[in-house]
Motif scaffolding. Structure first.
Motif, PDB file in Angstrom:
ATOM      1  N   GLU A  52      33.001  31.769  38.452  1.00 50.20           N
ATOM      2  CA  GLU A  52      33.021  33.163  38.867  1.00 50.20           C
ATOM      3  C   GLU A  52      34.455  33.673  38.967  1.00 50.20           C
ATOM      4  O   GLU A  52      34.744  34.834  38.669  1.00 50.20           O
ATOM      5  N   LYS A  55      35.647  34.612  35.633  1.00 53.84           N
ATOM      6  CA  LYS A  55      34.987  35.850  35.210  1.00 53.84           C
ATOM      7  C   LYS A  55      35.686  37.043  35.858  1.00 53.84           C
ATOM      8  O   LYS A  55      35.942  38.066  35.196  1.00 53.84           O
ATOM      9  N   TYR A  56      36.028  36.903  37.155  1.00 52.90           N
ATOM     10  CA  TYR A  56      36.673  38.021  37.849  1.00 52.90           C
ATOM     11  C   TYR A  56      38.073  38.300  37.297  1.00 52.90           C
ATOM     12  O   TYR A  56      38.517  39.452  37.254  1.00 52.90           O
ATOM     13  N   SER A  58      38.997  38.068  34.280  1.00 57.23           N
ATOM     14  CA  SER A  58      38.900  38.772  32.993  1.00 57.23           C
ATOM     15  C   SER A  58      38.287  40.163  33.142  1.00 57.23           C
ATOM     16  O   SER A  58      38.169  40.914  32.177  1.00 57.23           O
ATOM     17  N   ASP A  59      37.875  40.496  34.379  1.00 60.73           N
ATOM     18  CA  ASP A  59      37.259  41.808  34.643  1.00 60.73           C
ATOM     19  C   ASP A  59      38.341  42.895  34.611  1.00 60.73           C
ATOM     20  O   ASP A  59      39.484  42.662  35.032  1.00 60.73           O
ATOM     21  N   LYS A  60      37.980  44.069  34.137  1.00 57.14           N
ATOM     22  CA  LYS A  60      38.935  45.175  34.082  1.00 57.14           C
ATOM     23  C   LYS A  60      39.254  45.723  35.467  1.00 57.14           C
ATOM     24  O   LYS A  60      40.276  46.366  35.672  1.00 57.14           O
ATOM     25  N   ASP A  61      38.341  45.430  36.410  1.00 58.99           N
ATOM     26  CA  ASP A  61      38.551  45.889  37.784  1.00 58.99           C
ATOM     27  C   ASP A  61      39.600  44.987  38.450  1.00 58.99           C
ATOM     28  O   ASP A  61      39.325  43.822  38.770  1.00 58.99           O
ATOM     29  N   HIS A  62      40.827  45.514  38.595  1.00 56.50           N
ATOM     30  CA  HIS A  62      41.926  44.703  39.137  1.00 56.50           C
ATOM     31  C   HIS A  62      41.704  44.255  40.569  1.00 56.50           C
ATOM     32  O   HIS A  62      42.346  43.324  41.039  1.00 56.50           O
ATOM     33  N   LYS A  64      39.280  42.656  41.557  1.00 54.88           N
ATOM     34  CA  LYS A  64      38.636  41.329  41.505  1.00 54.88           C
ATOM     35  C   LYS A  64      39.624  40.216  41.118  1.00 54.88           C
ATOM     36  O   LYS A  64      39.290  39.036  41.207  1.00 54.88           O
ATOM     37  N   HIS A  65      40.829  40.583  40.674  1.00 54.92           N
ATOM     38  CA  HIS A  65      41.793  39.563  40.218  1.00 54.92           C
ATOM     39  C   HIS A  65      42.274  38.676  41.364  1.00 54.92           C
ATOM     40  O   HIS A  65      42.434  37.460  41.204  1.00 54.92           O
ATOM     41  N   GLY A  68      39.680  36.216  42.263  1.00 56.67           N
ATOM     42  CA  GLY A  68      39.570  35.261  41.148  1.00 56.67           C
ATOM     43  C   GLY A  68      40.648  34.194  41.200  1.00 56.67           C
ATOM     44  O   GLY A  68      40.382  33.005  41.002  1.00 56.67           O
ATOM     45  N   TYR A 124      33.091  38.665  47.462  1.00 56.47           N
ATOM     46  CA  TYR A 124      32.530  38.163  46.212  1.00 56.47           C
ATOM     47  C   TYR A 124      32.085  36.694  46.366  1.00 56.47           C
ATOM     48  O   TYR A 124      32.409  36.019  47.335  1.00 56.47           O
TER      49      TYR A 124
END
Length: 410
Positions: A52, A55-56, A58-62, A64-65, A68, A124
């Protein structure tokens, strides 16, 4: 009382502990199974957190970085600790405590991260963290259960003590056997030396009693008896001669007279025998002694001075001539016997025997000192061995409740 040979102790102890250890082994096996499952659950939860987390990232929503990155850091941290956990293969107090330490490290590390990396994952990865919490709590429970099991394993702990005691006794016994072997070897060597010494001393005794050596000894004794006679003859002049040597600067002496003075004070027999007929050098020396006494250069008590004058009167007029002849003959006879080929050979043999005897006596002395040291060490080891056997017997009594006596061999 039960008497046990040391080699039989482990088997006997196992038979006594078997009934007590059977339920403990069962409980330990169950704990290991639970621990293995809990560790796998932690590993699975960490893998899920890693997946997970990737995945976070690589998400465009920063937003979640951050969670991650925390997820991946947490995965690497816990995976490293999990890799270091070793599943024990046997039941022993040491293996239990070692495994408990590994589990406690996993538990404590995860526990610290609830307010650290795991908190950064909020809100998350809820399911993965929930699964992790369940496995984490299970590991904490197992850590406490191992504590309780270790408390029940007192006999097992004592068994470890027994194994340690047996190893110590075996080492002491081995050291003692090595010492006994060394002492035995030294005893054999000493016997050989004593046999050779006895043979050499007997050969020396026989040589000393031989006819040729008896002749030499007879000549030597004659010389020694005559030496006493000469010293007795010179008794009235002795103190004056000693004073003359000490105050020679006050009396004019020739080089020859000085040498003669030293010779007569050293060995009057050889000095008298070595002079020409009528002992002219001694007469010259004695004349100067008399003159020095009369002039007060050599101070003597009146009675001693008077005795010296009377003696000097005779000595200067030739009273020592017959004694000189006896000395010459005795010295000549002794030198004649001593210089014969038979005596030279016997003396050479005697010297060789004495040298060898001296060497062997020195070697025997060193052997005796070494043996004495080893025997003292041997005595100390025996005492320690007895103490350790007694301590082991007491330990077995504590475990079994039976009166036990341990011996090295049946």
């Amino acid at each position: 009382m039960i008497e046990l040979a040391l080699d039989d102790v482990p088997k006997w102890l196992d038979s006594r502990l078997e009934s007590a250890m059977r339920p403990l082994r069962k409980e330990w096996k169950s704990l290991l199974k639970d621990a293995e499952k809990a560790l796998k659950d932690v590993q699975d939860a960490c893998k899920k957190i890693k997946e997970e987390g990737e995945k976070y990232l690589s998400d465009k929503d920063h937003r979640k970085h951050g969670p991650g990155k925390a997820a991946l850091r947490f995965y690497r941290l816990i995976t490293g600790i999990l890799d270091a956990v070793k599943m024990p293969s046997d039941i022993s107090v040491s293996s239990m405590t070692a495994f408990q330490k590994d589990l406690a490290r996993v538990y404590n590390t995860i526990g610290r991260e609830w307010s650290g990396l795991l908190a950064k994952m909020d809100p998350y990865m809820i399911m993965a963290r929930r699964k992790l919490k369940g496995a984490w709590r299970k590991i904490g429970s197992i850590v406490r259960d191992i504590d309780a099991l270790v408390a029940k394993c007192k006999p097992l702990e004592l068994k470890d003590e027994v194994s340690s005691a047996i190893s110590k006794i075996e080492k002491l016994s081995s050291d003692l056997r090595a010492l006994e072997g060394e002492v035995s070897a030294l005893s054999i060597e000493r016997e050989k030396i004593e046999e050779e010494l006895s043979r050499l001393l007997e050969a020396k005794k026989e040589l000393e009693k031989s006819e040729i050596m008896s002749r030499l000894e007879e000549a030597r004794k004659l010389l020694e008896n005559l030496r006493i006679e000469v010293r007795t003859e010179f008794r009235h002049a002795w103190k004056a001669l000693v004073k003359l040597r000490a105050q020679s600067g006050l009396v004019a002496l020739s080089q020859e007279e000085r040498q003669a003075l030293e010779a007569y004070l050293s060995d009057p027999l050889l000095a008298l025998a070595g002079e020409e007929e009528g002992y002219p050098v001694l007469r010259s020396l004695l004349a100067k002694v008399g003159e020095a006494v009369d002039r007060g250069i050599l101070a003597l008590k009146p009675s001693k001075a008077e005795k010296l004058r009377r003696w000097l009167k005779g000595a200067l007029s030739g009273s020592l001539t017959q004694l000189q002849s006896k000395c010459r003959k005795a010295v000549g006879d002794f030198e004649s016997v001593k210089s014969s080929e038979e005596v030279k050979k016997a003396l050479k043999e005697l010297k060789a025997l004495e040298t060898r005897v001296s060497e062997l006596e020195k070697k025997a002395g060193m052997l005796e000192a070494r043996m004495s040291s080893l025997k003292a060490k041997q005595k100390s080891l025996k005492r320690k061995l007895e103490e350790e056997l007694e301590a082991l017997s007491g330990l077995l009594e504590e475990i079994s409740g039976e009166e036990v006596r341990v011996v090295l061999r049946a």
